[in-house]
Design an enzyme around this catalytic site. Structure first.
Site, PDB file in Angstrom:
ATOM      1  N   ASN A   1       0.808  -1.237   0.000  1.00 46.96           N
ATOM      2  CA  ASN A   1       0.000   0.000   0.000  1.00 46.96           C
ATOM      3  C   ASN A   1       0.835   1.277   0.000  1.00 46.96           C
ATOM      4  O   ASN A   1       0.418   2.288  -0.547  1.00 46.96           O
ATOM      5  CB  ASN A   1      -1.001  -0.008   1.166  1.00 46.96           C
ATOM      6  CG  ASN A   1      -0.349  -0.192   2.518  1.00 46.96           C
ATOM      7  OD1 ASN A   1       0.796  -0.628   2.608  1.00 46.96           O
ATOM      8  ND2 ASN A   1      -1.076   0.126   3.561  1.00 46.96           N
TER       9      ASN A   1
ATOM     10  N   GLU B   1       3.795  -4.501  12.354  1.00 43.96           N
ATOM     11  CA  GLU B   1       2.746  -3.487  12.172  1.00 43.96           C
ATOM     12  C   GLU B   1       1.679  -4.123  11.300  1.00 43.96           C
ATOM     13  O   GLU B   1       1.920  -4.375  10.123  1.00 43.96           O
ATOM     14  CB  GLU B   1       3.359  -2.241  11.511  1.00 43.96           C
ATOM     15  CG  GLU B   1       2.704  -0.973  12.007  1.00 43.96           C
ATOM     16  CD  GLU B   1       1.734  -0.399  11.020  1.00 43.96           C
ATOM     17  OE1 GLU B   1       0.690  -1.046  10.777  1.00 43.96           O
ATOM     18  OE2 GLU B   1       2.015   0.687  10.504  1.00 43.96           O
TER      19      GLU B   1
ATOM     20  N   CYS C   1      -3.257   1.396   6.689  1.00 44.33           N
ATOM     21  CA  CYS C   1      -3.546   0.613   7.896  1.00 44.33           C
ATOM     22  C   CYS C   1      -4.289   1.461   8.924  1.00 44.33           C
ATOM     23  O   CYS C   1      -5.057   0.929   9.714  1.00 44.33           O
ATOM     24  CB  CYS C   1      -2.269   0.026   8.477  1.00 44.33           C
ATOM     25  SG  CYS C   1      -0.970   1.238   8.709  1.00 44.33           S
TER      26      CYS C   1
HETATM   27  P1  NDP Z   1       0.599  -9.968   3.553  1.00 41.95           P
HETATM   28  O1  NDP Z   1       0.631  -9.775   5.007  1.00 41.95           O
HETATM   29  O2  NDP Z   1       0.402 -11.343   3.047  1.00 41.95           O
HETATM   30  O3  NDP Z   1       1.928  -9.392   2.864  1.00 41.95           O
HETATM   31  C1  NDP Z   1       2.808  -8.448   3.438  1.00 41.95           C
HETATM   32  C2  NDP Z   1       4.227  -8.809   3.060  1.00 41.95           C
HETATM   33  O4  NDP Z   1       4.571 -10.080   3.594  1.00 41.95           O
HETATM   34  C3  NDP Z   1       4.441  -8.929   1.547  1.00 41.95           C
HETATM   35  O5  NDP Z   1       5.729  -8.483   1.212  1.00 41.95           O
HETATM   36  C4  NDP Z   1       4.316 -10.418   1.338  1.00 41.95           C
HETATM   37  O6  NDP Z   1       4.924 -10.853   0.155  1.00 41.95           O
HETATM   38  C5  NDP Z   1       5.035 -10.939   2.556  1.00 41.95           C
HETATM   39  N1  NDP Z   1       4.721 -12.313   2.901  1.00 41.95           N
HETATM   40  C6  NDP Z   1       3.677 -13.084   2.498  1.00 41.95           C
HETATM   41  N2  NDP Z   1       3.739 -14.311   3.076  1.00 41.95           N
HETATM   42  C7  NDP Z   1       4.837 -14.308   3.869  1.00 41.95           C
HETATM   43  C8  NDP Z   1       5.430 -15.281   4.751  1.00 41.95           C
HETATM   44  N3  NDP Z   1       4.904 -16.494   4.942  1.00 41.95           N
HETATM   45  N4  NDP Z   1       6.553 -14.927   5.405  1.00 41.95           N
HETATM   46  C9  NDP Z   1       7.095 -13.695   5.261  1.00 41.95           C
HETATM   47  N5  NDP Z   1       6.581 -12.760   4.442  1.00 41.95           N
HETATM   48  C10 NDP Z   1       5.466 -13.048   3.761  1.00 41.95           C
HETATM   49  O7  NDP Z   1      -0.479  -8.977   3.025  1.00 41.95           O
HETATM   50  P2  NDP Z   1      -1.278  -9.015   1.695  1.00 41.95           P
HETATM   51  O8  NDP Z   1      -0.507  -8.287   0.686  1.00 41.95           O
HETATM   52  O9  NDP Z   1      -1.714 -10.417   1.343  1.00 41.95           O
HETATM   53  O10 NDP Z   1      -2.569  -8.191   2.121  1.00 41.95           O
HETATM   54  C11 NDP Z   1      -3.554  -8.850   2.894  1.00 41.95           C
HETATM   55  C12 NDP Z   1      -4.223  -7.907   3.854  1.00 41.95           C
HETATM   56  O11 NDP Z   1      -3.278  -7.340   4.759  1.00 41.95           O
HETATM   57  C13 NDP Z   1      -4.860  -6.720   3.196  1.00 41.95           C
HETATM   58  O12 NDP Z   1      -6.091  -7.089   2.735  1.00 41.95           O
HETATM   59  C14 NDP Z   1      -4.914  -5.726   4.322  1.00 41.95           C
HETATM   60  O13 NDP Z   1      -6.070  -5.990   5.068  1.00 41.95           O
HETATM   61  C15 NDP Z   1      -3.689  -6.049   5.158  1.00 41.95           C
HETATM   62  N6  NDP Z   1      -2.565  -5.145   4.907  1.00 41.95           N
HETATM   63  C16 NDP Z   1      -2.175  -4.327   5.914  1.00 41.95           C
HETATM   64  C17 NDP Z   1      -1.156  -3.417   5.702  1.00 41.95           C
HETATM   65  C18 NDP Z   1      -0.683  -2.490   6.766  1.00 41.95           C
HETATM   66  O14 NDP Z   1      -0.188  -1.418   6.432  1.00 41.95           O
HETATM   67  N7  NDP Z   1      -0.757  -2.857   8.038  1.00 41.95           N
HETATM   68  C19 NDP Z   1      -0.500  -3.289   4.410  1.00 41.95           C
HETATM   69  C20 NDP Z   1      -0.959  -4.236   3.422  1.00 41.95           C
HETATM   70  C21 NDP Z   1      -1.955  -5.118   3.687  1.00 41.95           C
HETATM   71  P3  NDP Z   1       4.057 -10.905  -1.185  1.00 41.95           P
HETATM   72  O15 NDP Z   1       3.351  -9.593  -1.337  1.00 41.95           O
HETATM   73  O16 NDP Z   1       5.089 -11.082  -2.208  1.00 41.95           O
HETATM   74  O17 NDP Z   1       3.111 -12.054  -0.999  1.00 41.95           O
END
Ligand code: NDP
Length: 518
Positions: free
Chosen positions: A156, A251, A285
């Site tokens: 995001n 976070e 977030c």
């Molecule tokens: P994720 O939590 O899956 O992804 C965040 C990061 O973690 C990405 O770089 C992702 O890689 C990586 N990741 C995924 N799986 C693993 C793992 N097993 N071990 C370590 N790292 C990993 O978020 P999503 O992108 O799937 O979004 C899902 C939901 O999260 C959204 O719908 C929203 O509700 C929330 N979100 C919250 C945010 C915040 O600012 N707190 C920001 C973004 C999302 P990759 O993208 O390559 O899978």
């Protein structure tokens, strides 16, 4: 437009890889704007080796040397802001203003802030003690960089969320491997290139592009992991970190409430509700995700917000001032938004604005800015993170009900309270179970890098910003220095003698045993 030249399959950070390529899509147009390598565990291990080799020299740069490079990066960012904004927009589909205000301005501030404050937050502290055995000794608390930090960033805010953590980790003297979201890796590669131009030595910051597995592999290599993303993935990261006994700072998701009391400045409250629920298409977030309004002002507040939301333009950004609401960056997010709105409507909610995905001719992914009323806590839109341009508004009888409902959530990131009685607002803010709360404001706490920013409950562990936001990248070392004039033998040492033990018992009584007993 960002192009493939940011990353080439053969020489990505100098790490050879044999894996697949990940296409990067512009969510506002559907076009592929670049590809990056999907680095596997072996590549991450290789990067970690190089980072560990580079770290001692980076630490030896000292605060001044590191601060100079970070200050240069601040100027580089502003000198290259057009290119950076274009890259951010190309992979997130966000508006020009969302990139400018919430990414460039934040990161420019952060480069300067950590360059200036790292020496102060991490300075050796002389400690005073009442402990009699250390009288006359030098007591020091010292912060030492942990070594290699892993940062896992979400999609995001590819600049703010990832570099907001990389910068203090680097300023503390660590090397960093950043794993950006597979959806938005181009910004990280560009900023890493900028930092190299500013003199950051090779391998001090490396970008591990890849999918979730790359992130999981990173947790296995580093001395500390900083993760921003979903609560679901955050738990997995925390479990891996616990197994390795390394610290994790998380976070995670949020469902931030806003409370509007009947004495609030309704125009200000309506503007804040509109802006901070729709800004970045709600993909923040700490977006306002739900509103509780006291009954006497409910109708007027709803009318004002609905008018403002209906006036917003949504669509592909075409430069400054073109649209207010940009694309939905992450493909599955659109399904979540649609499911939450459908669930609310099924359970009796009314849609006063928006309510549908936008079919853009160009293949982009958008959702109409949406206002819902007649909502309650049986609905997902009030209890689960929607992360979209939606604003459900619920009528409450009084502030007690508002506080109870605000706290009826597994999340606890941010909150806001609107009232003309600032003191009452503060008392209510103190009762909301969140890491941050604003009175007559929203989200502003995030821009104050002196204040800690972290989540309560399932919204996270640890915090970024403030002294804690850089000390977490260090281990503490306690140092006690006894002067050479000290006696050859301290009084408590062997051989144990009856007289000495009696004397010590009397001394402890004198020190700790005096005073009244309840
Ligand atoms: P994720 O939590 O899956 O992804 C965040 C990061 O973690 C990405 O770089 C992702 O890689 C990586 N990741 C995924 N799986 C693993 C793992 N097993 N071990 C370590 N790292 C990993 O978020 P999503 O992108 O799937 O979004 C899902 C939901 O999260 C959204 O719908 C929203 O509700 C929330 N979100 C919250 C945010 C915040 O600012 N707190 C920001 C973004 C999302 P990759 O993208 O390559 O899978």
């Amino acid at each position: 437009m960002a192009t493939v030249e940011h990353a080439t399959p053969q020489a990505h950070n100098g790490v050879a890889h044999a894996g697949d390529e990940i296409p990067v899509e512009n969510p506002a147009t559907g076009q592929i704007v670049g590809t990056v390598p999907d680095l596997g565990a072996a590549a991450v291990t290789e990067m970690a080796k190089r980072a560990r080799a580079a770290q001692p020299a980076w630490e030896a740069y000292g605060f001044d040397g590191r601060g100079r490079i970070l200050s240069r990066a601040q100027k580089w960012l502003l000198d290259n802001q057009d290119r950076v904004i274009e890259t951010i927009i190309s992979e997130t589909g966000k508006t020009f203003e969302d990139a400018e205000l919430a990414e460039i301005a934040y990161a420019a501030n952060a480069f300067g802030f950590w360059a200036k404050h790292a020496p102060e937050y991490l300075a050796d502290e002389r400690i005073k003690s009442g402990q009699i055995l250390v009288k006359g000794k030098k007591l020091l608390l010292r912060y030492r960089p942990l070594g290699l930090i892993g940062v896992i960033g979400p999609w995001n805010y590819p600049l703010t969320n990832s570099f907001g953590d990389c910068i203090p980790a680097l300023a503390a003297g660590n090397c960093v491997i950043l794993k950006p979201s597979e959806v938005t890796p181009l910004t990280s590669l560009l900023i890493a290139e900028g930092l190299r131009e500013c003199g950051l030595p090779e391998d001090v910051l490396q970008i591990a592009t890849g999918r979730g597995e790359t992130g999981a592999a990173l947790v296995e290599e580093v001395d500390m992991i900083m993760f921003t993303g979903s609560t679901r993935t955050g738990r997995k990261v925390a479990e891996s970190a616990a197994r390795r006994l390394i610290p994790a700072s998380l976070e995670l998701g949020g469902k931030d409430p806003m409370i509007v009391l009947s004495d609030a400045d309704l125009e200000r409250a309506a503007n804040f509700a509109t802006y901070y629920s729709m800004q970045n298409a709600g993909q923040t977030c700490i977006s306002i995700e739900r509103v509780y309004v006291e009954e006497p002002v409910y109708d007027e507040f709803v009318a004002r917000v609905s008018d403002k939301v209906r006036a917003l333009r949504v669509g592909p950004p075409a430069g400054p001032g073109s649209v207010e609401v940009g694309a939905i960056t992450f493909p599955p997010q659109l399904e979540t938004i649609e499911a939450h709105v459908a669930d609310a409507v099924d359970r009796g909610a009314r849609v006063l604005a928006g309510g549908h995905a936008v079919q853009s001719g160009g293949g982009g992914r958008f959702y109409e800015p949406t206002v819902l009323v007649d909502v309650d806590h049986t609905m997902k839109i009030m209890t689960e993170e929607t992360f979209g341009p939606t604003l459900p508004i619920m009528k409450v009888s009084d502030s007690e009900e508002a506080v109870r409902l605000a706290n009826d959530s597994p999340y606890g990131l941010g909150a806001s309270v609107f009232t003309r009685d600032a003191e009452r607002g503060e008392q209510i803010a103190r009762r909301i179970e969140t890491g941050a709360a604003n009175v007559n404001d929203a989200l502003i706490n995030y821009t104050v890098l002196e204040l800690p920013m972290g989540g309560a409950k399932a919204s996270g562990l640890g915090s970024r910003h403030g002294a804690g936001g850089i000390r977490k990248y260090c281990s503490q070392q306690a140092i006690v220095v006894t002067s050479r004039l000290a006696p050859k033998r301290e009084v408590h040492m062997y051989p144990y003698k009856r007289r000495t033990s009696r004397m010590l018992a009397g001394l402890f009584k004198l020190m700790y045993g005096r005073g009244k007993r309840d």
